[in-house]
Motif scaffolding. Structure first.
Motif, PDB file in Angstrom:
ATOM      1  N   ALA A 282     -68.277 -34.692 -23.657  1.00  0.00           N
ATOM      2  CA  ALA A 282     -69.628 -35.400 -23.083  1.00  0.00           C
ATOM      3  C   ALA A 282     -69.116 -36.785 -22.341  1.00  0.00           C
ATOM      4  O   ALA A 282     -69.662 -36.977 -21.339  1.00  0.00           O
ATOM      5  CB  ALA A 282     -70.539 -36.018 -24.328  1.00  0.00           C
TER       6      ALA A 282
ATOM      7  N   ALA B 218     -69.419 -23.976 -20.043  1.00  0.00           N
ATOM      8  CA  ALA B 218     -69.503 -24.655 -21.318  1.00  0.00           C
ATOM      9  C   ALA B 218     -67.934 -24.462 -21.841  1.00  0.00           C
ATOM     10  O   ALA B 218     -67.460 -23.563 -21.485  1.00  0.00           O
ATOM     11  CB  ALA B 218     -70.701 -24.372 -22.323  1.00  0.00           C
TER      12      ALA B 218
ATOM     13  N   GLY C  78     -69.978 -25.238 -26.959  1.00  0.00           N
ATOM     14  CA  GLY C  78     -70.577 -24.207 -27.579  1.00  0.00           C
ATOM     15  C   GLY C  78     -69.817 -23.917 -28.807  1.00  0.00           C
ATOM     16  O   GLY C  78     -68.681 -23.581 -28.712  1.00  0.00           O
TER      17      GLY C  78
ATOM     18  N   ARG D 247     -69.324 -32.506 -19.845  1.00  0.00           N
ATOM     19  CA  ARG D 247     -69.205 -31.070 -20.277  1.00  0.00           C
ATOM     20  C   ARG D 247     -70.027 -31.015 -21.328  1.00  0.00           C
ATOM     21  O   ARG D 247     -69.940 -31.510 -22.385  1.00  0.00           O
ATOM     22  CB  ARG D 247     -67.608 -30.513 -20.371  1.00  0.00           C
ATOM     23  CG  ARG D 247     -66.958 -30.887 -19.187  1.00  0.00           C
ATOM     24  CD  ARG D 247     -65.544 -30.080 -19.442  1.00  0.00           C
ATOM     25  NE  ARG D 247     -64.586 -30.444 -18.049  1.00  0.00           N
ATOM     26  CZ  ARG D 247     -64.805 -29.344 -17.132  1.00  0.00           C
ATOM     27  NH1 ARG D 247     -65.675 -28.371 -17.102  1.00  0.00           N
ATOM     28  NH2 ARG D 247     -63.961 -29.487 -16.148  1.00  0.00           N
ATOM     29  N   THR D 248     -70.544 -29.810 -21.695  1.00  0.00           N
ATOM     30  CA  THR D 248     -71.151 -28.976 -22.620  1.00  0.00           C
ATOM     31  C   THR D 248     -70.184 -28.438 -23.615  1.00  0.00           C
ATOM     32  O   THR D 248     -69.374 -27.361 -23.141  1.00  0.00           O
ATOM     33  CB  THR D 248     -72.395 -28.238 -22.317  1.00  0.00           C
ATOM     34  OG1 THR D 248     -73.252 -29.015 -21.613  1.00  0.00           O
ATOM     35  CG2 THR D 248     -73.144 -27.591 -23.499  1.00  0.00           C
TER      36      THR D 248
ATOM     37  N   GLY E  69     -68.228 -32.113 -29.121  1.00  0.00           N
ATOM     38  CA  GLY E  69     -69.274 -32.436 -28.446  1.00  0.00           C
ATOM     39  C   GLY E  69     -69.260 -33.765 -27.802  1.00  0.00           C
ATOM     40  O   GLY E  69     -69.251 -33.875 -26.306  1.00  0.00           O
TER      41      GLY E  69
END
Length: 373
Positions: free
Chosen positions: A106, A143, A113, A110-111, A102
């Motif tokens: 970041a 994501a 999951g 960008r996210t 993450g």
């Protein structure tokens, strides 16, 4: 064997131009026994993945390293052998691994999951569809899915065995156009390159190219090894997905143009989702023993299996379950969805269709529900 390197083979071209890509990253590329997660190496991998995404590809990441990431925080100095300690390390490491991915992505806004899957999620059709919808939706929302086996609840009996196989299954699940396996090896050799006299194999175009290849087991941190990578590559290629096996240190090049490592050509016709599930993912609930004539009908003519060709059955199963079909020598020749309960089938074995009551004259396994192994 095909050992001659080619600048642009059809397989490498397909990999370099693939719209949907699954990238599997091995434990050794991300972790060490002493320091746990190596954030610097992870950032380099994220940079390569980001570059591929900016070039227009959708990427799903299958990331190993949860158990390895949990060792140092728990004060463990070697990969645990018992299941409970492995699961404890995974429970700590999954958090660290997801957080690290993450933070790395970041940097590009960008996210991420996290998607944890078990073998049961592929064996059961409803779970299979749910996993597919989740991954598709994550991608549609922009994501990046970070997939891993759900080690904290998986048992020894219900495991993928390694994330190489998981990556191959995910590649088919999401309809990927290419699978890239990144680890601590730079490609496929016909033997152990550490012992010398091993030849590098640049391309695998057909099964015969693998004749004489000796593949070993996994290393200190991972559960896989060349044997698992080779098995996963063949599984994905069989499903119509070309595969690139390369070193994680060559990730940028591997994801840019596919010019490094070993490329595996895909079969010309991609298996349907149903056929792929039958062959590779579904749990077999029982076994039907076939005579030689039934083996020829099923494996060569792709005909339905009739009761007359079944000489025996093992296991307790119900109509709609998946069963394995074995020949007189005990070798599995096909898998399929059975039309009868095991108790109902017991009185039908070896009997011709005209000898059976009208309500029992349908095939034991219909040709549409059969897949050759």
């Amino acid at each position: 064997m095909s050992t001659d390197a080619e600048a642009i083979s059809p397989a490498r071209q397909a990999i370099s131009q693939a719209r949907g890509v699954v990238v599997k990253i091995g434990s050794s590329a991300l972790t060490s026994l002493v320091g746990g997660l190596d954030h610097g190496r992870l950032d380099v991998l994220a940079d390569a993945i980001e570059a591929r995404m900016r070039a227009g590809s959708d990427v799903v990441v299958v990331s190993s390293g949860a158990v390895g990431a949990g060792l140092a925080p728990l004060g463990l100095t070697s990969r645990p052998r018992d299941l409970a300690t492995k699961q404890a390390a995974a429970s700590v490491g999954q958090l660290a691994l997801a957080n690290a991915w993450g933070m790395s992505f970041a940097r590009y806004g960008r996210t991420v999951g996290q998607v944890l899957l078990s073998a049961d999620d592929f064996a059961r059709r409803e779970h299979h569809r749910n996993a597919q919808r989740t991954l598709d939706r994550l991608r549609s929302l922009g994501a990046i899915a970070i997939v891993n086996e759900n080690d904290t609840v998986a048992t020894e009996e219900l495991r993928f065995g390694d994330n190489d196989r998981l990556a191959a299954l995910v590649a088919h699940l999401v309809g990927a156009d290419a699978l890239v396996l990144l680890s601590d090896v730079d490609g496929l050799y016909d033997g152990d390159p550490r012992k010398g006299n091993a030849n590098f194999i640049s391309e695998v175009r057909r099964r015969a190219d693998l004749d004489g290849v000796i593949a070993g087991a996994g290393g200190t941190l991972g559960t896989g090894g060349m044997a698992s990578k080779l098995s996963a590559a063949r599984l994905a290629a069989d499903a119509g997905v070309p595969v690139l096996l390369a070193a994680a240190t060559d990730a940028a090049t591997a994801l840019a143009d596919g010019s490094v490592g070993t490329a595996f050509a895909a079969r010309p016709n991609r298996l349907s989702a149903r056929k792929f599930w039958l062959r590779h993912a579904a749990d077999s609930r029982g076994t039907l023993q076939l005579d030689a004539g039934a083996v020829r009908a099923v494996a060569q003519r792709r005909s339905s299996l009739l009761a007359a060709g079944v000489t025996g059955s093992r296991g307790r199963f119900y109509a709609g379950d998946v069963v394995s079909l074995v020949g007189p020598d005990g070798a599995i020749v096909a898998r399929g969805i059975v039309e009868y309960d095991s108790s109902e089938l017991a009185g039908m074995l070896g009997r011709s269709t005209r000898e059976l009551p009208a309500d029992l004259r349908r095939p034991v396994v219909h040709a549409d529900d059969l897949v050759k192994v």
